[in-house]
Design a protein around this motif. Structure first.
Motif, PDB file in Angstrom:
ATOM      1  N   PHE A 236      18.614   3.148 -47.841  1.00 46.05           N
ATOM      2  CA  PHE A 236      19.525   4.040 -47.125  1.00 46.05           C
ATOM      3  C   PHE A 236      19.413   3.971 -45.601  1.00 46.05           C
ATOM      4  O   PHE A 236      20.290   4.484 -44.903  1.00 46.05           O
ATOM      5  CB  PHE A 236      19.295   5.489 -47.581  1.00 46.05           C
ATOM      6  CG  PHE A 236      19.508   5.672 -49.063  1.00 46.05           C
ATOM      7  CD1 PHE A 236      20.778   5.582 -49.607  1.00 46.05           C
ATOM      8  CD2 PHE A 236      18.440   5.899 -49.911  1.00 46.05           C
ATOM      9  CE1 PHE A 236      20.985   5.737 -50.967  1.00 46.05           C
ATOM     10  CE2 PHE A 236      18.633   6.050 -51.281  1.00 46.05           C
ATOM     11  CZ  PHE A 236      19.905   5.969 -51.815  1.00 46.05           C
ATOM     12  N   ASP A 237      18.384   3.346 -45.070  1.00 48.66           N
ATOM     13  CA  ASP A 237      18.257   3.182 -43.619  1.00 48.66           C
ATOM     14  C   ASP A 237      17.459   1.911 -43.338  1.00 48.66           C
ATOM     15  O   ASP A 237      16.375   1.949 -42.744  1.00 48.66           O
ATOM     16  CB  ASP A 237      17.570   4.405 -43.010  1.00 48.66           C
ATOM     17  CG  ASP A 237      17.572   4.389 -41.483  1.00 48.66           C
ATOM     18  OD1 ASP A 237      18.459   3.734 -40.898  1.00 48.66           O
ATOM     19  OD2 ASP A 237      16.670   5.018 -40.892  1.00 48.66           O
ATOM     20  N   PRO A 238      17.980   0.755 -43.749  1.00 54.37           N
ATOM     21  CA  PRO A 238      17.178  -0.480 -43.702  1.00 54.37           C
ATOM     22  C   PRO A 238      16.786  -0.916 -42.295  1.00 54.37           C
ATOM     23  O   PRO A 238      15.820  -1.667 -42.137  1.00 54.37           O
ATOM     24  CB  PRO A 238      18.081  -1.507 -44.385  1.00 54.37           C
ATOM     25  CG  PRO A 238      19.457  -0.950 -44.294  1.00 54.37           C
ATOM     26  CD  PRO A 238      19.308   0.535 -44.348  1.00 54.37           C
ATOM     27  N   GLN A 239      17.510  -0.462 -41.268  1.00 56.80           N
ATOM     28  CA  GLN A 239      17.144  -0.816 -39.897  1.00 56.80           C
ATOM     29  C   GLN A 239      16.458   0.344 -39.154  1.00 56.80           C
ATOM     30  O   GLN A 239      16.217   0.260 -37.959  1.00 56.80           O
ATOM     31  CB  GLN A 239      18.387  -1.261 -39.128  1.00 56.80           C
ATOM     32  CG  GLN A 239      18.975  -2.564 -39.655  1.00 56.80           C
ATOM     33  CD  GLN A 239      20.142  -3.034 -38.822  1.00 56.80           C
ATOM     34  OE1 GLN A 239      21.178  -2.372 -38.755  1.00 56.80           O
ATOM     35  NE2 GLN A 239      19.954  -4.169 -38.163  1.00 56.80           N
ATOM     36  N   HIS A 240      16.152   1.404 -39.877  1.00 54.44           N
ATOM     37  CA  HIS A 240      15.431   2.550 -39.320  1.00 54.44           C
ATOM     38  C   HIS A 240      16.154   3.184 -38.130  1.00 54.44           C
ATOM     39  O   HIS A 240      15.518   3.716 -37.219  1.00 54.44           O
ATOM     40  CB  HIS A 240      13.999   2.156 -38.932  1.00 54.44           C
ATOM     41  CG  HIS A 240      13.088   2.025 -40.108  1.00 54.44           C
ATOM     42  ND1 HIS A 240      12.008   2.830 -40.335  1.00 54.44           N
ATOM     43  CD2 HIS A 240      13.125   1.171 -41.168  1.00 54.44           C
ATOM     44  CE1 HIS A 240      11.406   2.478 -41.450  1.00 54.44           C
ATOM     45  NE2 HIS A 240      12.070   1.466 -41.973  1.00 54.44           N
ATOM     46  N   LYS A 241      17.466   3.174 -38.161  1.00 52.09           N
ATOM     47  CA  LYS A 241      18.223   3.809 -37.093  1.00 52.09           C
ATOM     48  C   LYS A 241      18.099   5.330 -37.131  1.00 52.09           C
ATOM     49  O   LYS A 241      18.284   5.992 -36.110  1.00 52.09           O
ATOM     50  CB  LYS A 241      19.697   3.395 -37.173  1.00 52.09           C
ATOM     51  CG  LYS A 241      19.920   1.914 -36.888  1.00 52.09           C
ATOM     52  CD  LYS A 241      21.395   1.537 -36.994  1.00 52.09           C
ATOM     53  CE  LYS A 241      21.619   0.060 -36.659  1.00 52.09           C
ATOM     54  NZ  LYS A 241      23.064  -0.320 -36.767  1.00 52.09           N
ATOM     55  N   ARG A 242      17.777   5.870 -38.308  1.00 52.96           N
ATOM     56  CA  ARG A 242      17.668   7.326 -38.472  1.00 52.96           C
ATOM     57  C   ARG A 242      16.213   7.766 -38.675  1.00 52.96           C
ATOM     58  O   ARG A 242      15.953   8.869 -39.150  1.00 52.96           O
ATOM     59  CB  ARG A 242      18.495   7.776 -39.683  1.00 52.96           C
ATOM     60  CG  ARG A 242      19.995   7.533 -39.551  1.00 52.96           C
ATOM     61  CD  ARG A 242      20.713   7.815 -40.864  1.00 52.96           C
ATOM     62  NE  ARG A 242      20.342   9.100 -41.412  1.00 52.96           N
ATOM     63  CZ  ARG A 242      20.033   9.301 -42.705  1.00 52.96           C
ATOM     64  NH1 ARG A 242      20.038   8.292 -43.561  1.00 52.96           N
ATOM     65  NH2 ARG A 242      19.717  10.506 -43.139  1.00 52.96           N
ATOM     66  N   GLU A 243      15.282   6.923 -38.306  1.00 58.35           N
ATOM     67  CA  GLU A 243      13.872   7.217 -38.629  1.00 58.35           C
ATOM     68  C   GLU A 243      13.421   8.567 -38.088  1.00 58.35           C
ATOM     69  O   GLU A 243      12.803   9.362 -38.819  1.00 58.35           O
ATOM     70  CB  GLU A 243      12.971   6.107 -38.086  1.00 58.35           C
ATOM     71  CG  GLU A 243      11.508   6.329 -38.405  1.00 58.35           C
ATOM     72  CD  GLU A 243      10.633   5.169 -37.958  1.00 58.35           C
ATOM     73  OE1 GLU A 243       9.576   5.439 -37.358  1.00 58.35           O
ATOM     74  OE2 GLU A 243      11.005   4.006 -38.208  1.00 58.35           O
ATOM     75  N   ASP A 244      13.683   8.859 -36.828  1.00 57.78           N
ATOM     76  CA  ASP A 244      13.242  10.135 -36.262  1.00 57.78           C
ATOM     77  C   ASP A 244      13.884  11.306 -36.994  1.00 57.78           C
ATOM     78  O   ASP A 244      13.217  12.313 -37.296  1.00 57.78           O
ATOM     79  CB  ASP A 244      13.571  10.207 -34.771  1.00 57.78           C
ATOM     80  CG  ASP A 244      12.704   9.273 -33.938  1.00 57.78           C
ATOM     81  OD1 ASP A 244      11.654   8.812 -34.448  1.00 57.78           O
ATOM     82  OD2 ASP A 244      13.081   9.000 -32.781  1.00 57.78           O
ATOM     83  N   GLU A 245      15.167  11.180 -37.275  1.00 59.91           N
ATOM     84  CA  GLU A 245      15.887  12.240 -37.989  1.00 59.91           C
ATOM     85  C   GLU A 245      15.290  12.473 -39.385  1.00 59.91           C
ATOM     86  O   GLU A 245      15.100  13.615 -39.816  1.00 59.91           O
ATOM     87  CB  GLU A 245      17.365  11.845 -38.118  1.00 59.91           C
ATOM     88  CG  GLU A 245      18.200  12.743 -39.006  1.00 59.91           C
ATOM     89  CD  GLU A 245      19.520  12.096 -39.390  1.00 59.91           C
ATOM     90  OE1 GLU A 245      20.090  12.502 -40.419  1.00 59.91           O
ATOM     91  OE2 GLU A 245      19.980  11.182 -38.672  1.00 59.91           O
ATOM     92  N   ILE A 246      14.975  11.388 -40.069  1.00 58.29           N
ATOM     93  CA  ILE A 246      14.456  11.492 -41.437  1.00 58.29           C
ATOM     94  C   ILE A 246      13.089  12.155 -41.449  1.00 58.29           C
ATOM     95  O   ILE A 246      12.833  13.079 -42.239  1.00 58.29           O
ATOM     96  CB  ILE A 246      14.416  10.092 -42.088  1.00 58.29           C
ATOM     97  CG1 ILE A 246      15.843   9.617 -42.387  1.00 58.29           C
ATOM     98  CG2 ILE A 246      13.562  10.112 -43.360  1.00 58.29           C
ATOM     99  CD1 ILE A 246      15.955   8.140 -42.665  1.00 58.29           C
TER     100      ILE A 246
END
Length: 320
Positions: A236-246
């Motif tokens: 669901f976020d393979p490039q970690h663009k939402r890492e902080d949000e997650i």
């Protein structure tokens, strides 16, 4: 001494990595209000399993979002005056276990309430679209919903507090002497229970799960019990663009951020070679506890039985 984490002196000062959402307290105040507004519709059904010294019941109650929660309830036979009680929580994907596992505490004069977590290996419901076993993926359930109020572990944490309050209301239970215990997921739920129901008098927890998710990720230990974190990012976020949000959203169900609410006395067991629930994640929660507390440290042990610890827990519960 070999190590898989920080040196002990650093562990003793470590306060966590995973972010705490800005509205964390309001989130849990809102959750507790939902729990208190839920009619538990308590049902006690005598179990087929009975012994000369223990009365055993299947206890059912309705938790938030309508799920019926199952609890194995065993109490000393023939003792009606108020006495201490223990609420017990099991490991991830498991269940409350056998009736015989309750009998040691019952023989010592405790009533015991062992909860099946919703949707895991026991008889509790998961009301999020299906009933019964959903087994895995509970950390990430609700992570992509519009609001964080739908995180599944929010509901499970509330189940623990609701059960503790139900136990305290039993006429045979001394509401001032209700204790909580468990290991791994059960250790996390023990901390959550005592945080959300601060009347819990004693807390005995071992290698608690569900703490400091970002630290788990940074240690490359998102496997075993935490494997769904890796699966989530890959799908669901393979490039970690939402890492902080997650990780911020996971902060709502991070027990380290709840631990400061505990009022009861705490004993916690930790193995310093634990690669399932890394020691630093456990210390992140322990170091935020401000009530009376002590650690039982096992330098050479991982996520496994810790020799003598269950005996220490019994002695802890028996102390005045």
């Amino acid at each position: 001494m070999p190590t898989i984490d920080m040196p002990l002196d650093q562990l003793q000062a470590y306060t966590g990595t995973n972010p705490r959402p800005d509205d964390f307290d309001a989130y849990w105040d809102r959750a507790l209000a939902e729990m208190r507004g839920t009619d538990p519709q308590i049902e006690l059904v005598p179990s087929e399993f009975q012994t000369p010294s223990a009365e055993c019941f299947d206890l059912y109650f309705t938790g938030v979002r309508g799920a019926r929660i199952h609890v194995k309830y065993a109490r000393p036979r023939g003792i009606s005056e108020p006495h201490p009680a223990i609420v017990e929580f099991h490991g991830y994907t498991g269940n409350a276990g056998n009736w015989s596992e309750r009998l040691a505490f019952v023989s010592l004069g405790f009533s015991v309430f062992a909860m099946d977590c919703r949707g895991q290996g026991g008889s509790s419901e998961d009301s999020g679209g299906v009933k019964g076993n959903t087994h895995h993926g509970h950390i990430i359930r609700g992570l992509d919903d519009d609001v964080p109020d739908n995180l599944l572990f929010r509901h499970i944490f509330l189940d623990t507090a609701q059960l503790a309050a139900i136990a305290m209301d039993m006429p045979e239970v001394d509401e001032t002497q209700v204790y909580a215990t468990g290991g791994s997921q059960g250790g996390a739920l023990t901390i959550a229970c005592a945080s959300l129901e601060p009347r819990i008098r004693k807390v005995a927890t071992v290698f608690p799960f569900l703490s400091d998710y970002r630290r788990v990720w940074e240690m490359d230990l998102a496997k075993d019990a935490y494997a769904e974190l890796r699966t989530y990012f890959r799908f669901f976020d393979p490039q970690h663009k939402r890492e902080d949000e997650i990780f911020t959203r996971l902060g709502y169900i991070d027990i380290q951020h709840l631990a400061g609410r505990i009022k009861g006395d705490v004993v916690m067991g930790v193995g310093l070679m634990d690669t399932v629930c890394p020691p630093s994640t456990q210390f992140a929660a322990y170091n935020k506890i401000t009530s009376s507390k002590r650690l039982e440290i096992y330098p050479d042990f991982g996520h496994e039985g810790l020799p003598g610890l269950s005996d220490k827990f019994i002695q802890f519960f028996l102390q005045e």
